[in-house]
Scaffold this motif. Structure first.
Motif, PDB file in Angstrom:
ATOM      1  N   ASP A 158       0.836  -1.207   0.000  1.00 28.30           N
ATOM      2  CA  ASP A 158       0.000   0.000   0.000  1.00 28.30           C
ATOM      3  C   ASP A 158       0.868   1.254   0.000  1.00 28.30           C
ATOM      4  N   MET A 159       1.913   1.255   0.810  1.00 35.70           N
ATOM      5  CA  MET A 159       2.815   2.412   0.859  1.00 35.70           C
ATOM      6  C   MET A 159       3.514   2.631  -0.481  1.00 35.70           C
ATOM      7  N   LEU A 160       3.943   1.549  -1.100  1.00 36.59           N
ATOM      8  CA  LEU A 160       4.628   1.692  -2.391  1.00 36.59           C
ATOM      9  C   LEU A 160       3.683   2.239  -3.451  1.00 36.59           C
ATOM     10  N   LYS A 161       2.431   1.827  -3.412  1.00 39.80           N
ATOM     11  CA  LYS A 161       1.458   2.331  -4.386  1.00 39.80           C
ATOM     12  C   LYS A 161       1.225   3.827  -4.190  1.00 39.80           C
ATOM     13  N   LYS A 162       1.196   4.265  -2.929  1.00 36.73           N
ATOM     14  CA  LYS A 162       1.039   5.697  -2.662  1.00 36.73           C
ATOM     15  C   LYS A 162       2.202   6.502  -3.235  1.00 36.73           C
ATOM     16  N   ALA A 163       3.371   5.876  -3.285  1.00 36.52           N
ATOM     17  CA  ALA A 163       4.557   6.546  -3.831  1.00 36.52           C
ATOM     18  C   ALA A 163       4.653   6.372  -5.342  1.00 36.52           C
TER      19      ALA A 163
ATOM     20  N   LYS B 161      12.084   8.491  -1.754  1.00 29.86           N
ATOM     21  CA  LYS B 161      10.778   9.043  -2.128  1.00 29.86           C
ATOM     22  C   LYS B 161       9.740   8.812  -1.034  1.00 29.86           C
ATOM     23  N   LEU B 162       9.741   7.621  -0.449  1.00 29.82           N
ATOM     24  CA  LEU B 162       8.786   7.319   0.633  1.00 29.82           C
ATOM     25  C   LEU B 162       8.971   8.266   1.815  1.00 29.82           C
ATOM     26  N   GLN B 163      10.232   8.575   2.094  1.00 24.75           N
ATOM     27  CA  GLN B 163      10.507   9.475   3.222  1.00 24.75           C
ATOM     28  C   GLN B 163      10.190  10.927   2.849  1.00 24.75           C
ATOM     29  N   GLN B 164      10.581  11.340   1.663  1.00 26.39           N
ATOM     30  CA  GLN B 164      10.364  12.731   1.240  1.00 26.39           C
ATOM     31  C   GLN B 164       8.876  13.058   1.147  1.00 26.39           C
TER      32      GLN B 164
ATOM     33  N   PRO C 197      12.879   7.266   7.951  1.00 28.49           N
ATOM     34  CA  PRO C 197      13.465   6.365   6.958  1.00 28.49           C
ATOM     35  C   PRO C 197      12.534   5.194   6.657  1.00 28.49           C
ATOM     36  N   ALA C 198      12.578   4.734   5.427  1.00 29.46           N
ATOM     37  CA  ALA C 198      11.619   3.713   4.979  1.00 29.46           C
ATOM     38  C   ALA C 198      11.925   2.319   5.507  1.00 29.46           C
TER      39      ALA C 198
ATOM     40  N   ALA D 140       8.517  -2.017  14.209  1.00 33.13           N
ATOM     41  CA  ALA D 140       8.432  -0.780  13.420  1.00 33.13           C
ATOM     42  C   ALA D 140       7.615  -1.010  12.149  1.00 33.13           C
ATOM     43  N   PHE D 141       7.806  -2.140  11.513  1.00 38.05           N
ATOM     44  CA  PHE D 141       7.101  -2.432  10.267  1.00 38.05           C
ATOM     45  C   PHE D 141       5.614  -2.700  10.521  1.00 38.05           C
ATOM     46  N   LYS D 142       5.319  -3.503  11.507  1.00 42.09           N
ATOM     47  CA  LYS D 142       3.910  -3.871  11.746  1.00 42.09           C
ATOM     48  C   LYS D 142       3.115  -2.721  12.352  1.00 42.09           C
ATOM     49  N   ASN D 143       3.812  -1.683  12.823  1.00 40.74           N
ATOM     50  CA  ASN D 143       3.128  -0.479  13.310  1.00 40.74           C
ATOM     51  C   ASN D 143       3.057   0.605  12.243  1.00 40.74           C
ATOM     52  N   GLY D 144       3.443   0.262  11.026  1.00 38.88           N
ATOM     53  CA  GLY D 144       3.292   1.191   9.909  1.00 38.88           C
ATOM     54  C   GLY D 144       4.329   2.291   9.848  1.00 38.88           C
ATOM     55  N   LYS D 145       5.438   2.145  10.584  1.00 39.43           N
ATOM     56  CA  LYS D 145       6.472   3.184  10.583  1.00 39.43           C
ATOM     57  C   LYS D 145       7.420   3.047   9.404  1.00 39.43           C
ATOM     58  N   THR D 146       7.610   1.836   8.927  1.00 37.06           N
ATOM     59  CA  THR D 146       8.529   1.598   7.814  1.00 37.06           C
ATOM     60  C   THR D 146       7.816   0.849   6.693  1.00 37.06           C
ATOM     61  N   ALA D 147       8.409   0.883   5.515  1.00 36.87           N
ATOM     62  CA  ALA D 147       7.805   0.234   4.350  1.00 36.87           C
ATOM     63  C   ALA D 147       8.521  -1.053   3.950  1.00 36.87           C
ATOM     64  N   PHE D 148       9.743  -1.216   4.438  1.00 38.96           N
ATOM     65  CA  PHE D 148      10.526  -2.414   4.113  1.00 38.96           C
ATOM     66  C   PHE D 148      11.071  -3.022   5.402  1.00 38.96           C
ATOM     67  N   VAL D 149      11.175  -4.351   5.416  1.00 41.53           N
ATOM     68  CA  VAL D 149      11.866  -5.015   6.519  1.00 41.53           C
ATOM     69  C   VAL D 149      12.354  -6.376   6.025  1.00 41.53           C
ATOM     70  N   SER D 150      13.534  -6.752   6.481  1.00 42.91           N
ATOM     71  CA  SER D 150      14.090  -8.062   6.150  1.00 42.91           C
ATOM     72  C   SER D 150      14.041  -8.924   7.401  1.00 42.91           C
ATOM     73  N   GLY D 151      13.379 -10.059   7.324  1.00 35.81           N
ATOM     74  CA  GLY D 151      13.229 -10.869   8.529  1.00 35.81           C
ATOM     75  C   GLY D 151      12.915 -12.322   8.225  1.00 35.81           C
ATOM     76  N   TRP D 152      12.845 -13.108   9.286  1.00 38.60           N
ATOM     77  CA  TRP D 152      12.636 -14.553   9.175  1.00 38.60           C
ATOM     78  C   TRP D 152      11.187 -14.858   8.805  1.00 38.60           C
ATOM     79  N   SER D 153      10.915 -16.113   8.567  1.00 39.17           N
ATOM     80  CA  SER D 153       9.589 -16.509   8.084  1.00 39.17           C
ATOM     81  C   SER D 153       8.479 -16.213   9.092  1.00 39.17           C
ATOM     82  N   PHE D 154       8.814 -16.199  10.395  1.00 39.26           N
ATOM     83  CA  PHE D 154       7.755 -15.977  11.385  1.00 39.26           C
ATOM     84  C   PHE D 154       7.206 -14.551  11.317  1.00 39.26           C
ATOM     85  N   TYR D 155       7.919 -13.647  10.655  1.00 35.28           N
ATOM     86  CA  TYR D 155       7.431 -12.281  10.498  1.00 35.28           C
ATOM     87  C   TYR D 155       6.049 -12.264   9.850  1.00 35.28           C
TER      88      TYR D 155
END
Length: 436
Positions: free
Chosen positions: A167-172, A190-193, A200-201, A272-287
């Motif tokens: 959703d965030m990427l589409k807005k950008a 762009k996401l930050q600007q 930071p994204a 941070a990601f699940k609270n909508g603060k960031t648009a990208f996150v790298s994590g394990w499968s349980f994310y």
């Protein structure tokens, strides 16, 4: 810990079974010379002791009941501990005997070389079927491999996956996730600007712990680098390795990623990601489950893409899986093999995925309709697992990892340059390999 029950095999049979699983490390043993010699022996009651981490322990307890129903002559005594306690407890058990020893142990992929070379687990290459060799994902087989032989069976797949908020990427104005690190930088800016993200994204778990080595390995692989060449010589300090670490350092300095990343762990960046603060996150499968839980502010908005790459590189990520191996102390190696083979079977792997969300080890299960319906990113994660690499499989991995964590942190905090830090790390790795 439960006490061992059941009847012990005769001393003579036990001696024969032990001899059949010699501690040779050439990958050619683990043979079945310990098979019962007659039908009466086959029906004798045996008990196998299993030491496991807490991961998936609840599912394994249920699977054990199913196994014992199918194999009424084999009783499984499962003991599980927190992951942080597992390595020390296993090392203490390898010189033990009788009730203090285990037949089967849970092995993190970064311990494979240490355990195999020391003879703490036995090779089981000869027990592998063609179906297993061809049907299990190469990334999974790699974690059980030492010196060309197999030392157990992987129990699940895991890796650092690249999650993005669609959703965030589409807005950008973007209809796809970043395919390259250059594109990741452009999108992040762009996401930050445009204040689509609160800052930071992305944030990363780059505090000085094992997670930092995992993240560096992900960047190393996606820049086309690796730790060791085909002769076992360190090459993490070549052009690709330096570029990968330089990108991480520049991303911090330029505010492309959250500067707090150097003190964050993988749980904090998930929050941070699940609270909508960031648009990208790298994590394990349980994310995936956490991101789509009821308490997540971005439930239903996230997707999984391949890890971005530097020009010409493969979208490699880092694996983080474990396997079950058989110890040379086991007096019931056939029963032990039957148990871990059962847990690795397609039937149980599917049940484990449906019940506990684990990613299966079998390639064709990623096309299973029920599993895909049950997990919204199942196929995408399967595609990523085709591009995965392990951390270096060396004897003194823990010592190397701690040194590398410090040197990477020095670069990320501006106390050292990437080339010098990696040259020093390569020297440490070389010395550790020479002194092994």
């Amino acid at each position: 810990m439960k006490k061992i029950g059941g009847l012990l095999l005769s001393v003579a049979l036990a001696a024969s079974m032990f001899a059949g699983c010699s501690s040779s490390n050439d990958g050619s043993v683990g043979k079945t010379s310990d098979k019962p010699s007659n039908s009466n022996d086959a029906n004798k009651q045996v008990t196998i002791k299993v030491l496991s981490s807490d991961d998936f322990a609840g599912f394994r307890e249920k699977a054990i009941k199913e196994f014992e129903q199918e194999n009424p002559n084999i009783h499984v005594n499962l003991e599980h501990v927190a992951y942080d306690q597992l390595h020390d407890k296993e090392l203490a058990s390898f010189n033990a005997s009788d009730n203090a020893a285990y037949d089967v142990v849970d092995v993190d992929e970064i311990w494979t070389t240490e355990y195999a070379k020391a003879g703490f687990i036995i090779p089981v290459t000869d027990r592998y079927t063609d179906e297993m060799k061809k049907g299990i994902l190469p990334a999974s087989l790699n974690i059980v491999t030492y010196n060309g032989g197999y030392y157990g069976i992987p129990m699940f797949n895991d890796a650092l996956f690249f999650y993005y908020n669609e959703d965030m990427l589409k807005k950008a104005g973007y209809d796809h996730p970043p395919k390259t690190w250059t594109e990741f930088t452009e999108m992040s800016n762009k996401l930050q600007q445009e204040k689509i993200t609160q800052g930071p994204a992305s944030a990363w778990g780059w505090s000085a712990n094992e997670g930092l080595v995992c993240y560096y390995t992900q960047f190393l692989g996606s820049f086309g680098g690796k730790y060791l060449d085909n002769n076992g010589a360190p090459v993490l300090n070549n052009e690709k390795g330096i570029q990968a670490l330089q990108y991480m350092s520049d991303a911090i300095k330029q505010g492309i990623v959250d500067k707090a990343s150097i003190s964050m762990n993988d749980r904090q960046i998930l929050d941070a990601f699940k609270n909508g603060k960031t648009a990208f996150v790298s994590g394990w499968s349980f994310y995936w489950g956490e991101i789509n839980a009821d308490d997540s502010k971005v439930k239903g908005q996230a997707k999984v893409g391949l890890v971005p790459v530097a020009d010409g590189a493969e979208p490699n990520t880092v694996t983080g899986s474990m396997f079950l191996g058989i110890t040379p102390q086991s007096k019931q190696p056939d029963a032990a093999w039957k148990f871990i083979e059962f847990l690795a079977s397609k039937k149980i792997q599917k049940e484990q995925s449906l019940d506990a969300g684990a990613l299966p080890i079998w390639k064709d299960l990623y096309d299973d309709q029920e599993l895909n319906k049950n997990h919204g990113a199942f196929k995408e994660m399967g595609a990523q697992l085709e591009h995965a690499m392990s951390r270096p499989q060396i004897d003194n991995y823990n010592e190397f990892s701690k040194d590398l964590q410090i040197r990477i942190q020095q670069v990320l905090t501006g106390q050292a340059d990437a080339k010098s830090a990696l040259n020093e790390s390569a020297d440490v790795l070389k010395k550790l390999e020479q002194n092994k």
